[in-house]
Design an enzyme around this catalytic site. Structure first.
Site, PDB file in Angstrom:
ATOM      1  N   LYS A  36      -3.996  10.128   0.069  1.00  0.00           N
ATOM      2  CA  LYS A  36      -3.906   8.658  -1.018  1.00  0.00           C
ATOM      3  C   LYS A  36      -5.042   7.562  -0.791  1.00  0.00           C
ATOM      4  O   LYS A  36      -6.225   7.132  -2.010  1.00  0.00           O
ATOM      5  CB  LYS A  36      -2.649   7.660  -1.438  1.00  0.00           C
ATOM      6  CG  LYS A  36      -2.054   7.496  -0.476  1.00  0.00           C
ATOM      7  CD  LYS A  36      -0.738   7.478  -0.414  1.00  0.00           C
ATOM      8  CE  LYS A  36      -0.859   6.002  -0.103  1.00  0.00           C
ATOM      9  NZ  LYS A  36       1.271   5.809   0.350  1.00  0.00           N
ATOM     10  N   ARG A 131      12.528   1.364  -0.994  1.00  0.00           N
ATOM     11  CA  ARG A 131      11.175   2.079  -1.855  1.00  0.00           C
ATOM     12  C   ARG A 131      11.895   2.777  -2.600  1.00  0.00           C
ATOM     13  O   ARG A 131      13.863   2.875  -3.076  1.00  0.00           O
ATOM     14  CB  ARG A 131      10.067   1.777  -1.125  1.00  0.00           C
ATOM     15  CG  ARG A 131       9.095   2.040  -2.312  1.00  0.00           C
ATOM     16  CD  ARG A 131       7.734   2.327  -1.887  1.00  0.00           C
ATOM     17  NE  ARG A 131       7.495   3.518  -0.971  1.00  0.00           N
ATOM     18  CZ  ARG A 131       6.458   3.918  -0.580  1.00  0.00           C
ATOM     19  NH1 ARG A 131       5.362   3.110  -0.568  1.00  0.00           N
ATOM     20  NH2 ARG A 131       5.958   4.871  -0.491  1.00  0.00           N
TER      21      ARG A 131
HETATM   22  C1  LIG Z   1       1.742   6.038   2.017  1.00  0.00           C
HETATM   23  C2  LIG Z   1       2.416   6.743   1.695  1.00  0.00           C
HETATM   24  C3  LIG Z   1       2.567   7.421   3.839  1.00  0.00           C
HETATM   25  C4  LIG Z   1       1.749   7.319   4.097  1.00  0.00           C
HETATM   26  O1  LIG Z   1       1.596   6.042   5.110  1.00  0.00           O
HETATM   27  P1  LIG Z   1       0.272   5.304   5.800  1.00  0.00           P
HETATM   28  O2  LIG Z   1       0.973   3.959   6.185  1.00  0.00           O
HETATM   29  O3  LIG Z   1      -0.600   5.219   5.042  1.00  0.00           O
HETATM   30  O4  LIG Z   1       0.931   6.429   7.436  1.00  0.00           O
HETATM   31  C5  LIG Z   1       3.839   8.263   4.081  1.00  0.00           C
HETATM   32  N1  LIG Z   1       4.262   8.400   2.877  1.00  0.00           N
HETATM   33  C6  LIG Z   1       4.575   8.348   1.695  1.00  0.00           C
HETATM   34  C7  LIG Z   1       6.104   8.461   0.937  1.00  0.00           C
HETATM   35  C8  LIG Z   1       3.683   7.407   1.281  1.00  0.00           C
HETATM   36  O5  LIG Z   1       3.567   6.624  -0.357  1.00  0.00           O
END
Ligand SMILES: *Cc1c(COP(=O)(O)O)cnc(C)c1O
Length: 352
Positions: A36, A131
């Site tokens: 993302k 969350r």
């Molecule tokens: C963005 C996201 C991740 C990745 O997180 P990082 O800190 O970039 O490794 C993993 N799981 C979910 C659900 C996310 O939204």
């Protein structure tokens, strides 16, 4: 070359990814590369795939569609709960989606039946970070209701920590997730293949615990791109910190006072800035501003100080390292700076 641009060193990224694939892989944990922060840009995503990350996850269906349309061969997971209106596309374009809401799972079920497909889902469990996630006491009824729906299959459990509230992944909460998997497998006679324990914040947990329980998947974004775990932003040995840097150009460089002259009020963003009197200084302006990047997340690689910024300008104190008009200056980026500059239409990407 036109500035500003993000310089993306694909060989450093590949090296980071390979290192993590090995570290997690030797403990029986597969990596889902999270795309993302770079909007699913196929060149970067392909670099992760070439390092052995065959599962990619994104929070936005648009990014997954972009990668699929670029003909990428990988397993795609939507890691944010779909919007009801995206159900059709989610079933068409992803292999798995993360879910917490029965009404949305019902929409996925309907789309899957229409498309004559079975859509795999992971139920996200709330484990304290507040969350996304199904509260543990509601998991049982969720399983019961989803197991009755056609077109969707529960393939695993997941949790996400250290995002909204900074809750640490520990042996306690990871073991709890493993135990929940066992409990629901026995209750309903199913197998949960994917137990997805977290993100870049799970690094310390991995190192401090010999037994990872049932956790067999971790979703990694930031640590691959920036080389740091995300609880204390500690550099992970062996990973490059500078796989991605931001380059901007000096458009003014003049000796000026360090204190403003005249009566002062608010700045362009409603703040009342305070300046320290350091006498005259060499002030250099670069063609980069808040419309390009989250300025607070920039780390200059040269010995200069960031004095302030507006929409289109960042003002540097370059007294110790004199810069001239046309000079390029490079910055390291944190996650906020990476996200914002990747998303700005004014910042190009250059691959080396
Ligand atoms: C963005 C996201 C991740 C990745 O997180 P990082 O800190 O970039 O490794 C993993 N799981 C979910 C659900 C996310 O939204």
């Amino acid at each position: 070359m036109k500035t500003p641009y993000l310089e993306i060193d694909l060989s450093k990224l590949r090296s980071n990814a390979k290192n993590l694939v090995t570290q997690f892989g030797t403990r029986g944990i597969g990596i889902t590369g999270v795309t993302k922060s770079f909007l699913g840009e196929p060149r970067i995503a392909n670099c992760l795939v070439s390092a052995g990350i065959i599962s990619l996850g994104d929070s936005r269906i648009e990014n997954i569609i972009r990668m699929k349309e670029a003909n990428m061969q990988a397993h795609f997971t939507l890691i944010r709960t779909p919007s009801i209106n995206d159900a059709h596309e989610v079933v068409s374009y992803t292999d798995v989606s993360f879910n917490t809401e029965l009404s949305i799972i019902a929409a996925l079920s309907k789309s899957a039946i229409e498309q004559k497909k079975v859509h795999d889902i992971v139920l996200m469990v709330e484990m304290g970070d507040l969350r996304e996630g199904i509260p543990i006491q509601e998991l049982g009824t969720t399983f019961e209701k989803v197991l009755k729906m056609k077109g969707v299959r529960i393939v695993g459990l997941g949790t996400n920590l250290a995002c909204l509230s900074g809750v640490r992944p520990t042996r306690y909460n990871m073991d709890k997730l493993s135990r929940l998997a066992g409990i629901y497998e026995r209750s309903y006679g199913i197998t949960l293949h994917l137990i997805s324990g977290g993100n870049s914040a799970n690094f310390d947990w991995l190192q401090e615990n010999d037994n990872v329980g049932r956790i067999n998947n971790i979703r990694l974004g930031e640590v691959i791109l920036l080389g740091r775990e995300t609880l204390s932003r500690r550099h992970i040995e062996g990973l490059h910190l500078d796989a991605i840097t931001l380059v901007a150009e000096v458009i003014e460089s003049k000796i000026k006072p360090s204190l403003p002259e005249g009566q002062t009020g608010q700045d362009a963003f409603g703040n009342t800035p305070i300046f320290e009197n350091k006498g005259k200084m060499l002030r250099s302006i670069i063609a980069l501003g808040k419309q390009d990047v989250h300025v607070g997340g920039l780390m200059p690689i040269l010995d200069v100080d960031i004095l302030g910024s507006s929409s289109d300008h960042i003002i540097l104190d370059t007294t110790r390292t004199p810069l001239h008009v046309g000079d390029k200056i490079r910055f390291g980026v944190n996650y906020a700076a990476l996200l914002s500059s990747m998303t700005s239409p004014f910042v190009r990407s250059v691959y080396i």
